[in-house]
Design a protein around this motif. Structure first.
Motif, PDB file in Angstrom:
ATOM      1  N   TRP A 188     -22.773  73.440   1.276  1.00  0.00           N
ATOM      2  CA  TRP A 188     -23.267  73.726   2.625  1.00  0.00           C
ATOM      3  C   TRP A 188     -23.311  72.457   3.467  1.00  0.00           C
ATOM      4  O   TRP A 188     -23.133  72.524   4.680  1.00  0.00           O
ATOM      5  N   GLU A 189     -23.505  71.315   2.828  1.00  0.00           N
ATOM      6  CA  GLU A 189     -23.401  70.054   3.567  1.00  0.00           C
ATOM      7  C   GLU A 189     -21.983  69.898   4.108  1.00  0.00           C
ATOM      8  O   GLU A 189     -21.781  69.458   5.245  1.00  0.00           O
ATOM      9  N   ASP A 190     -20.988  70.266   3.303  1.00  0.00           N
ATOM     10  CA  ASP A 190     -19.604  70.194   3.751  1.00  0.00           C
ATOM     11  C   ASP A 190     -19.348  71.174   4.901  1.00  0.00           C
ATOM     12  O   ASP A 190     -18.580  70.861   5.826  1.00  0.00           O
ATOM     13  N   TYR A 191     -19.957  72.353   4.839  1.00  0.00           N
ATOM     14  CA  TYR A 191     -19.819  73.312   5.930  1.00  0.00           C
ATOM     15  C   TYR A 191     -20.332  72.724   7.250  1.00  0.00           C
ATOM     16  O   TYR A 191     -19.815  73.039   8.326  1.00  0.00           O
ATOM     17  N   LEU A 192     -21.364  71.896   7.165  1.00  0.00           N
ATOM     18  CA  LEU A 192     -21.993  71.354   8.368  1.00  0.00           C
ATOM     19  C   LEU A 192     -21.241  70.173   8.967  1.00  0.00           C
ATOM     20  O   LEU A 192     -21.539  69.745  10.089  1.00  0.00           O
ATOM     21  N   ARG A 193     -20.263  69.641   8.260  1.00  0.00           N
ATOM     22  CA  ARG A 193     -19.517  68.488   8.767  1.00  0.00           C
ATOM     23  C   ARG A 193     -18.753  68.853  10.034  1.00  0.00           C
ATOM     24  O   ARG A 193     -18.205  69.953  10.158  1.00  0.00           O
ATOM     25  N   VAL A 194     -18.716  67.926  10.974  1.00  0.00           N
ATOM     26  CA  VAL A 194     -17.972  68.143  12.220  1.00  0.00           C
ATOM     27  C   VAL A 194     -16.881  67.088  12.355  1.00  0.00           C
ATOM     28  O   VAL A 194     -17.004  65.970  11.833  1.00  0.00           O
ATOM     29  N   TYR A 195     -15.823  67.462  13.072  1.00  0.00           N
ATOM     30  CA  TYR A 195     -14.689  66.581  13.318  1.00  0.00           C
ATOM     31  C   TYR A 195     -14.327  66.693  14.806  1.00  0.00           C
ATOM     32  O   TYR A 195     -14.478  67.773  15.409  1.00  0.00           O
ATOM     33  N   PRO A 196     -13.818  65.617  15.419  1.00  0.00           N
ATOM     34  CA  PRO A 196     -13.381  65.715  16.820  1.00  0.00           C
ATOM     35  C   PRO A 196     -12.023  66.419  16.881  1.00  0.00           C
ATOM     36  O   PRO A 196     -10.990  65.823  16.578  1.00  0.00           O
ATOM     37  N   TRP A 197     -12.014  67.706  17.242  1.00  0.00           N
ATOM     38  CA  TRP A 197     -10.745  68.419  17.254  1.00  0.00           C
ATOM     39  C   TRP A 197     -10.618  69.323  18.464  1.00  0.00           C
ATOM     40  O   TRP A 197     -11.601  69.639  19.141  1.00  0.00           O
ATOM     41  N   LYS A 198      -9.377  69.704  18.727  1.00  0.00           N
ATOM     42  CA  LYS A 198      -9.060  70.563  19.860  1.00  0.00           C
ATOM     43  C   LYS A 198      -7.941  71.524  19.462  1.00  0.00           C
ATOM     44  O   LYS A 198      -7.314  71.386  18.405  1.00  0.00           O
ATOM     45  N   LEU A 199      -7.683  72.485  20.338  1.00  0.00           N
ATOM     46  CA  LEU A 199      -6.604  73.455  20.154  1.00  0.00           C
ATOM     47  C   LEU A 199      -5.462  73.108  21.102  1.00  0.00           C
ATOM     48  O   LEU A 199      -5.697  72.630  22.222  1.00  0.00           O
ATOM     49  N   ALA A 200      -4.218  73.335  20.671  1.00  0.00           N
ATOM     50  CA  ALA A 200      -3.060  73.128  21.544  1.00  0.00           C
ATOM     51  C   ALA A 200      -1.968  74.111  21.165  1.00  0.00           C
ATOM     52  O   ALA A 200      -1.927  74.632  20.045  1.00  0.00           O
ATOM     53  N   PRO A 286      -8.525  62.022  17.276  1.00  0.00           N
ATOM     54  CA  PRO A 286      -8.831  63.452  17.372  1.00  0.00           C
ATOM     55  C   PRO A 286      -7.817  64.275  16.597  1.00  0.00           C
ATOM     56  O   PRO A 286      -6.647  63.911  16.492  1.00  0.00           O
ATOM     57  N   ILE A 287      -8.279  65.372  16.052  1.00  0.00           N
ATOM     58  CA  ILE A 287      -7.413  66.286  15.306  1.00  0.00           C
ATOM     59  C   ILE A 287      -7.020  67.448  16.211  1.00  0.00           C
ATOM     60  O   ILE A 287      -7.862  67.975  16.943  1.00  0.00           O
ATOM     61  N   THR A 288      -5.764  67.838  16.168  1.00  0.00           N
ATOM     62  CA  THR A 288      -5.286  68.970  16.955  1.00  0.00           C
ATOM     63  C   THR A 288      -4.936  70.123  16.025  1.00  0.00           C
ATOM     64  O   THR A 288      -4.179  69.947  15.070  1.00  0.00           O
ATOM     65  N   LEU A 289      -5.515  71.277  16.312  1.00  0.00           N
ATOM     66  CA  LEU A 289      -5.098  72.509  15.642  1.00  0.00           C
ATOM     67  C   LEU A 289      -4.011  73.110  16.533  1.00  0.00           C
ATOM     68  O   LEU A 289      -4.300  73.688  17.578  1.00  0.00           O
ATOM     69  N   ARG A 290      -2.756  72.921  16.130  1.00  0.00           N
ATOM     70  CA  ARG A 290      -1.634  73.326  16.965  1.00  0.00           C
ATOM     71  C   ARG A 290      -1.168  74.728  16.591  1.00  0.00           C
ATOM     72  O   ARG A 290      -0.903  75.026  15.422  1.00  0.00           O
ATOM     73  N   VAL A 291      -1.068  75.570  17.597  1.00  0.00           N
ATOM     74  CA  VAL A 291      -0.587  76.936  17.430  1.00  0.00           C
ATOM     75  C   VAL A 291       0.883  76.954  17.828  1.00  0.00           C
ATOM     76  O   VAL A 291       1.224  76.780  18.997  1.00  0.00           O
ATOM     77  N   GLU A 292       1.754  77.139  16.848  1.00  0.00           N
ATOM     78  CA  GLU A 292       3.189  77.090  17.094  1.00  0.00           C
ATOM     79  C   GLU A 292       3.763  78.502  17.104  1.00  0.00           C
ATOM     80  O   GLU A 292       3.683  79.226  16.110  1.00  0.00           O
ATOM     81  N   LEU A 293       4.357  78.868  18.245  1.00  0.00           N
ATOM     82  CA  LEU A 293       4.939  80.194  18.423  1.00  0.00           C
ATOM     83  C   LEU A 293       6.426  80.077  18.675  1.00  0.00           C
ATOM     84  O   LEU A 293       6.900  79.091  19.251  1.00  0.00           O
ATOM     85  N   ASP A 294       7.157  81.106  18.249  1.00  0.00           N
ATOM     86  CA  ASP A 294       8.577  81.127  18.533  1.00  0.00           C
ATOM     87  C   ASP A 294       8.820  81.777  19.893  1.00  0.00           C
ATOM     88  O   ASP A 294       7.892  82.185  20.583  1.00  0.00           O
TER      89      ASP A 294
END
Length: 324
Positions: A188-200, A286-294
């Motif tokens: 649960w400590e791991d669940y609480l961890r935060v990271y600087p991330w965004k969506l693209a 920062p980490i980017t969660l990239r959504v790649e579409l065709d």
């Protein structure tokens, strides 16, 4: 002008415990600035879940100001230990959340939070969230101390027998941890961890609505106000957030076609490991969660990227649908 210590809201409390790890709250009180209190439901055998429970007590007319602190005493059946603590709460922040509330996009009206969820766990871990509608905000993680309290009406033998019976009802994995002495709050400590991330996105798309649930049990499904552009910026710009648990994106192409991109459940182990690996590679990036579409928009995949390294989330399967 309203005083953040006295203005009242419809507010109640609900207890919770990590899945499979039985806890019993003996006393839980939210303290108000005027010296009054309102209770966290107590006396229940709590065994799930990390996010919430179905137990809630209304308190009088349930109108309460934002509390300034929380006191707790609970028993961990899993460890056969009592814990106690008195924790200062971010009263001004709780008030601001209650005062602002959120825009319910389904009912098209401004609403606000109405429940404080209190989780008690192993190793003295306590967590508080503020919930309302489809939104839930983490208020804080707190540390209680082990106490010497005991059950007053039980002899040592009676307690041992009851403890054995109740532990026998716990999941086999938890029973194994008890035998091996490996009970830990790390999950649960791991669940609480935060990271600087965004969506693209890998192509021009307008994000006009979204819903996002996190492993730390926070939920963001309604904007704070009717300003949907500001709401979209909350995920399109990097900010500290926990690892996502599920995701629902509503996007529009340059041609005006609308789609819903849905992730029912991220693969927990893969996603947590990927976030941590990128963070370890460069803690400042920062980490980017990239959504790649065709093209045309028929297939979608997810990739985590910190500018130096890319990690495809191969065990997570996003779906795409035509949106109404």
């Amino acid at each position: 002008m309203s005083d953040y210590k006295t203005e009242k809201f419809k507010l109640s409390a609900s207890p919770a415990a990590p899945d499979g790890y039985q806890m019993v709250i003996f006393e839980g009180l939210f303290h108000r600035s005027d010296g009054e209190t309102f209770p966290v439901p107590s006396g229940h055998r709590l065994i799930s879940s990390w996010e919430s429970s179905s137990i809630s007590w209304a308190v009088g007319d349930a109108e309460q100001p934002a509390p300034d602190s929380l006191s707790l005493v609970w028993y961990s059946t899993t460890e056969d230990k009592f814990y106690a603590g008195h924790f200062l709460l971010p009263q001004q922040r709780i008030y601001n959340l209650l005062k602002t509330g959120f825009w319910n996009t389904e009912e098209q009206q401004q609403q606000t939070y109405d429940e404080l969820t209190v989780l008690v766990g192993v190793k003295g871990m306590a967590v508080v969230w503020l919930a309302g509608g489809k939104n839930k905000v983490l208020i804080g993680r707190f540390q209680a101390q082990e106490t010497t309290s005991r059950f007053p009406n039980q002899s040592a033998q009676e307690h041992a027998e009851i403890l054995q019976e109740e532990r026998a009802e716990l999941p086999s994995a938890v029973q194994q941890q008890i035998r091996a002495g490996t009970i830990s709050a790390k999950k649960w400590e791991d669940y609480l961890r935060v990271y600087p991330w965004k969506l693209a996105f890998n192509q021009p798309l307008k994000l006009y609505n979204y819903g996002l649930d996190y492993l730390n049990a926070e939920r963001t499904n309604y904007p704070a106000t009717r300003d949907m552009a500001q709401y979209a910026r909350g995920i399109l710009e990097p900010s500290p957030k926990a690892v996502p648990r599920d995701l629902d994106l509503f996007v529009e192409t340059e041609a005006g076609q609308r789609y819903e991109i849905r992730v029912v459940a991220f693969d927990e182990a893969e996603t947590m490991a990927a976030f941590e690996a990128l963070h370890q590679a460069d803690a400042q990036a920062p980490i980017t969660l990239r959504v790649e579409l065709d093209k045309p928009v028929r297939k979608v995949q997810l990739v985590l990227d910190n500018g130096l390294k890319q990690l495809p989330l191969t065990k997570t399967t996003p779906e795409i649908f035509a949106a109404e």
